[in-house]
Design a protein around this motif. Structure first.
Motif, PDB file in Angstrom:
ATOM      1  N   THR A 378      31.900  24.184 139.566  1.00 30.79           N
ATOM      2  CA  THR A 378      32.810  23.684 140.600  1.00 30.79           C
ATOM      3  C   THR A 378      33.569  24.830 141.256  1.00 30.79           C
ATOM      4  O   THR A 378      33.772  24.837 142.479  1.00 30.79           O
ATOM      5  N   LEU A 379      33.994  25.795 140.461  1.00 35.40           N
ATOM      6  CA  LEU A 379      34.698  26.958 141.004  1.00 35.40           C
ATOM      7  C   LEU A 379      33.820  27.706 142.002  1.00 35.40           C
ATOM      8  O   LEU A 379      34.283  28.106 143.084  1.00 35.40           O
ATOM      9  N   ALA A 380      32.553  27.910 141.659  1.00 33.92           N
ATOM     10  CA  ALA A 380      31.645  28.608 142.567  1.00 33.92           C
ATOM     11  C   ALA A 380      31.484  27.852 143.879  1.00 33.92           C
ATOM     12  O   ALA A 380      31.441  28.461 144.958  1.00 33.92           O
ATOM     13  N   VAL A 381      31.422  26.528 143.812  1.00 34.79           N
ATOM     14  CA  VAL A 381      31.306  25.726 145.031  1.00 34.79           C
ATOM     15  C   VAL A 381      32.533  25.902 145.905  1.00 34.79           C
ATOM     16  O   VAL A 381      32.435  26.072 147.133  1.00 34.79           O
ATOM     17  N   GLN A 382      33.722  25.859 145.311  1.00 31.16           N
ATOM     18  CA  GLN A 382      34.954  26.005 146.095  1.00 31.16           C
ATOM     19  C   GLN A 382      35.024  27.385 146.754  1.00 31.16           C
ATOM     20  O   GLN A 382      35.443  27.515 147.905  1.00 31.16           O
ATOM     21  N   VAL A 434      29.365  32.652 139.797  1.00 31.36           N
ATOM     22  CA  VAL A 434      30.747  32.789 140.269  1.00 31.36           C
ATOM     23  C   VAL A 434      30.937  34.114 141.002  1.00 31.36           C
ATOM     24  O   VAL A 434      31.560  34.164 142.068  1.00 31.36           O
ATOM     25  N   VAL A 435      30.378  35.192 140.456  1.00 33.14           N
ATOM     26  CA  VAL A 435      30.532  36.499 141.100  1.00 33.14           C
ATOM     27  C   VAL A 435      29.834  36.513 142.464  1.00 33.14           C
ATOM     28  O   VAL A 435      30.353  37.076 143.434  1.00 33.14           O
ATOM     29  N   SER A 436      28.673  35.904 142.558  1.00 39.62           N
ATOM     30  CA  SER A 436      27.987  35.836 143.854  1.00 39.62           C
ATOM     31  C   SER A 436      28.819  35.065 144.869  1.00 39.62           C
ATOM     32  O   SER A 436      28.901  35.449 146.045  1.00 39.62           O
ATOM     33  N   ALA A 437      29.447  33.966 144.426  1.00 37.44           N
ATOM     34  CA  ALA A 437      30.307  33.193 145.324  1.00 37.44           C
ATOM     35  C   ALA A 437      31.525  34.006 145.737  1.00 37.44           C
ATOM     36  O   ALA A 437      31.953  33.967 146.904  1.00 37.44           O
ATOM     37  N   LEU A 438      32.108  34.746 144.790  1.00 34.00           N
ATOM     38  CA  LEU A 438      33.249  35.607 145.118  1.00 34.00           C
ATOM     39  C   LEU A 438      32.855  36.662 146.144  1.00 34.00           C
ATOM     40  O   LEU A 438      33.598  36.935 147.105  1.00 34.00           O
ATOM     41  N   CYS A 439      31.675  37.245 145.966  1.00 30.18           N
ATOM     42  CA  CYS A 439      31.206  38.253 146.920  1.00 30.18           C
ATOM     43  C   CYS A 439      30.921  37.642 148.292  1.00 30.18           C
ATOM     44  O   CYS A 439      31.036  38.332 149.315  1.00 30.18           O
ATOM     45  N   GLU A 440      30.551  36.381 148.335  1.00 28.53           N
ATOM     46  CA  GLU A 440      30.401  35.714 149.628  1.00 28.53           C
ATOM     47  C   GLU A 440      31.729  35.671 150.376  1.00 28.53           C
ATOM     48  O   GLU A 440      31.770  35.841 151.599  1.00 28.53           O
TER      49      GLU A 440
END
Length: 714
Positions: A378-382, A434-440
């Motif tokens: 869910t965190l990665a989606v947000q 999660v790291v990939s989403a953060l880098c996005e």
């Protein structure tokens, strides 16, 4: 019965095409780009034109009496051949009467099966066959029908909508109207001419029909809506696609009276149903982008954002699967594109309102101590939704120039505590999703605010370096590559980026020393993309951090990879290093790169030439053989290297062991001939040399004979 109809149609189709060879030279009804069918008989035998009306009967029998799709497809082939005959040259029965009857005949074939609920439980039909038949065969016939009938076509399906007794009939009528959207919009947008009263009347009829249709769809006042048929999932899905395809009508042709907000509300309602979710989300984005000027009022937009949040946070939409995320991203992108049109102050306020629920939910995931796997997803989606909102703000034209600064800065300020906490949490640092989403989010920030991001570099360069140093996430290198592209030559960022490049190469060393390239393709791709950006834009960084010796050695290993994308990046890196011609770097930097290359070739040149030779005959994919030739020819043309490189090439390629590597595709004579052609004086042009390398590579793979090299002897 069906076999009889097929045979009859085939016979009739052949005789129709034999009427006159001249009929097939200037078709007036065929669609642009439609295939023209040649006559079946080389010596046409004239047919009595009075037999032509039988074609109408054939189509009725095939599509109506015999309700098999296979026969209907055969009848559609007949209609395709008929459409090559100019309308004015046909018998009257094969003009408008044929297509008027055809709409009634084809109606059952447009509809979903009776009793249909979903494809999993449907035993009477196949989803792929049904979709292909509707979206390809039927759509083509419907477009031809509209070209002949025009307003009568819309009148027929308008009556079908009002008198529909089932949701299948409603959906079929909406589908038929959507199929001809491009033709309808073209006709509705054409300029009126006093010399063409009939065309002007048709245009007014079409505009009135569209106004009535979308008012009823948006307000829910039509008869099929009153009976609840519009709430059926498959009807809503088709209605959503219809609205998306007619976005130009909402933005321009429909004028200020077009029910834009009602249509957007309908699309958000459709997102609550899984069958319509993605179609509705795509249509929502298209409508927002097309109609941004009409929505760019803070009050209107804030209300729309609140409605969107309600839909996106519903249990039906807020699911973790790929379709749910994609749909939410489409909605967020559409809203962000509108926000970007506001003045900076208002855009910042609405932008913060847009991402507030995602920031709050991300914070809740960080605070939660149970269900770690579920909460990290869910965190990665947000985070991805925040990234989508920021990235789409790049398209704004007004906000960035205002004195208040780019509105994204205010949005980032609201999200920064969450981003900082994610980057600093050890359990999350190891989670690649999660790291990939953060880098996005970091990537969206960079591409959106660009120069304004320089004072904030440390807030995402430092976390990326730390994350890569610990866990080697490839996405972190993509952020560093973007930073070098934007700020590499600037002295204020040079020290930070030099350190980042040094740490990145140091952390990657175990991957290459352990020969784990195949298992880390994404990392190899990202690392050499980063190195290539340095060579192209800021070679001083690569020279200062001392990374070039390692990169040279790793490039030799990378040339042996069979995977296309990492190999492409390795080749690009070597191409730009061996021939530094970028206008973005100084002559001094170019000379420094040349000196560095000469030094490394002295020490490891034999390994590089051998790697080129082996890639040529074994590992390099066929479509990369031409790019592979570029760095090889650059080495051969370098005055300081040419003699040594040519000697090494002859030594490697002309050996019997090298010819044996091809498995019989090469012999020593062909290898010697290739070396002689590649090293001749004057040298081949770059294009001809690339072609030679490609032909030699295909020869080594057994796809050509040695004769392919003879052309280069001329």
């Amino acid at each position: 019965m069906s076999m009889f109809v097929q045979c009859y149609l085939f016979r009739y189709d052949a005789r129709l095409q034999s009427l006159s060879p001249n009929m097939f030279q200037t078709p007036s009804v065929a669609l642009p780009g439609q295939e023209q069918h040649p006559p079946l008989h080389p010596h046409p035998t004239p047919v009595d034109p009075r037999e032509l009306p039988l074609g109408c009967c054939c189509v009725n029998v095939a599509c109506y009496v015999v309700g098999e799709r296979q026969v209907a497809e055969f009848a559609i082939d007949y209609l395709d051949s008929l459409s090559t005959v100019p309308l004015a040259e046909r018998q009257p029965q094969l003009q408008q009467p044929l297509y008027s009857n055809l709409l009634q005949v084809l109606a059952p074939h447009i509809q979903y099966p009776q009793g249909f609920i979903d494809w999993d439980g449907c035993v009477d039909d196949d989803e792929e066959a049904f979709t292909r038949f509707r979206e390809q065969s039927l759509q083509e016939v419907l477009e031809i029908s509209f070209g002949v009938l025009k307003g009568s076509y819309l009148a027929y399906f308008g009556q079908q909508l009002q008198g529909a007794a089932s949701w299948q009939a409603v959906e079929a009528a909406l589908f038929a109207i959507r199929c001809v959207s491009s033709s309808i919009l073209e006709m509705a947008s054409s300029d009126a001419s006093p010399d063409q009263p009939q065309e002007n009347a048709q245009q007014q009829t079409i505009r009135a029909f569209l106004s009535s249709l979308f008012e009823q769809l948006s307000a829910g006042q039509s008869s099929f809506s009153q009976t609840g048929l519009l709430q059926q999932p498959w009807v809503l899905a088709t209605a959503a696609r219809l609205i998306g395809d007619y976005a130009m009508w909402f933005s321009r042709l429909g004028g200020p009276e077009a029910p834009l907000q009602g249509a957007l509300r309908l699309l958000l309602q459709a997102m609550l149903l899984s069958q319509a979710q993605l179609a509705a989300a795509k249509a929502f984005r298209v409508l927002c982008v097309r109609c941004a000027a009409r929505l760019s009022s803070p009050a209107v937009l804030s209300g729309l954002v609140s409605l969107a949040h309600t839909a996106l946070n519903s249990q039906q939409v807020a699911q973790g699967d790929a379709q749910g995320l994609e749909g939410r991203q489409h909605v967020i992108e559409g809203l962000s594109r509108v926000v970007a049109q506001l003045p900076s102050k208002e855009a910042a306020q609405v932008g913060q309102h847009l991402i507030a629920p995602f920031v709050q939910q991300a914070q809740a995931c960080l605070d939660s101590e149970s269900g770690a796997s579920q909460h990290t997803a869910t965190l990665a989606v947000q985070l991805r939704l925040i990234a989508c909102a920021i990235k789409s703000m790049e398209f704004g034209s007004a906000g960035a120039s205002d004195a208040g600064g780019h509105p994204v800065l205010s949005m980032l300020e609201a999200a920064q505590p969450v981003l900082t906490r994610v980057a600093a949490t050890p359990a999350l640092q190891a989670n690649i999703t999660v790291v990939s989403a953060l880098c996005e989010v970091y990537q969206a920030r960079l591409t959106c605010i660009r120069d304004s991001a320089e004072p904030l570099l440390s807030t995402f360069v430092t976390p990326c370096v730390t994350l890569f140093q610990i866990h080697q996430h490839p996405a972190c290198l993509d952020i560093l590559a973007t930073c070098i592209e934007l700020f590499g030559p600037q002295s204020t960022a040079a020290n930070m980026l030099t350190h980042a490049l040094f740490v990145s190469c140091s952390a990657s060393e175990p991957i290459f020393s352990g020969n784990q390239l195949a298992a880390n393709q994404d990392l190899v791709t990202a690392l050499f993309h980063l190195a290539d950006q340095c060579i192209l834009i800021a070679p001083a960084l690569a020279l200062a951090c001392g990374a070039l010796p390692s990169l040279f050695q790793w490039a030799i290993q990378g040339l042996q990879m069979r995977e296309a994308e990492p190999l492409r990046k390795v080749i690009a890196f070597l191409s730009h290093w061996t021939a530094p011609t970028s206008s973005l770097i100084s002559d001094a930097d170019k000379q420094a790169l040349k000196d560095s290359l000469h030094n490394h070739m002295t020490q490891q040149g034999q390994g590089l030439v051998q790697a080129f030779a082996l890639a040529l005959v074994q590992s390099c994919p066929r479509h990369l053989l031409r790019p592979l030739a570029n760095p090889l020819q650059s080495l051969m043309k370098d005055p300081a290297l040419t003699d040594g490189v040519k000697a090494l090439m002859s030594q490697v390629i002309c050996s019997q062991q090298y010819a044996d590597l091809s498995g019989g595709g090469l012999d020593t004579e062909s290898c010697q001939q290739f070396c002689r052609l590649a090293m001749q004086t004057p040298p081949l042009s770059p294009n001809r040399f690339s072609a030679l390398v490609q032909d030699f590579g295909t020869l080594a793979r057994g796809e050509e004979t040695s004769d392919v090299l003879l052309a280069y002897e001329l």
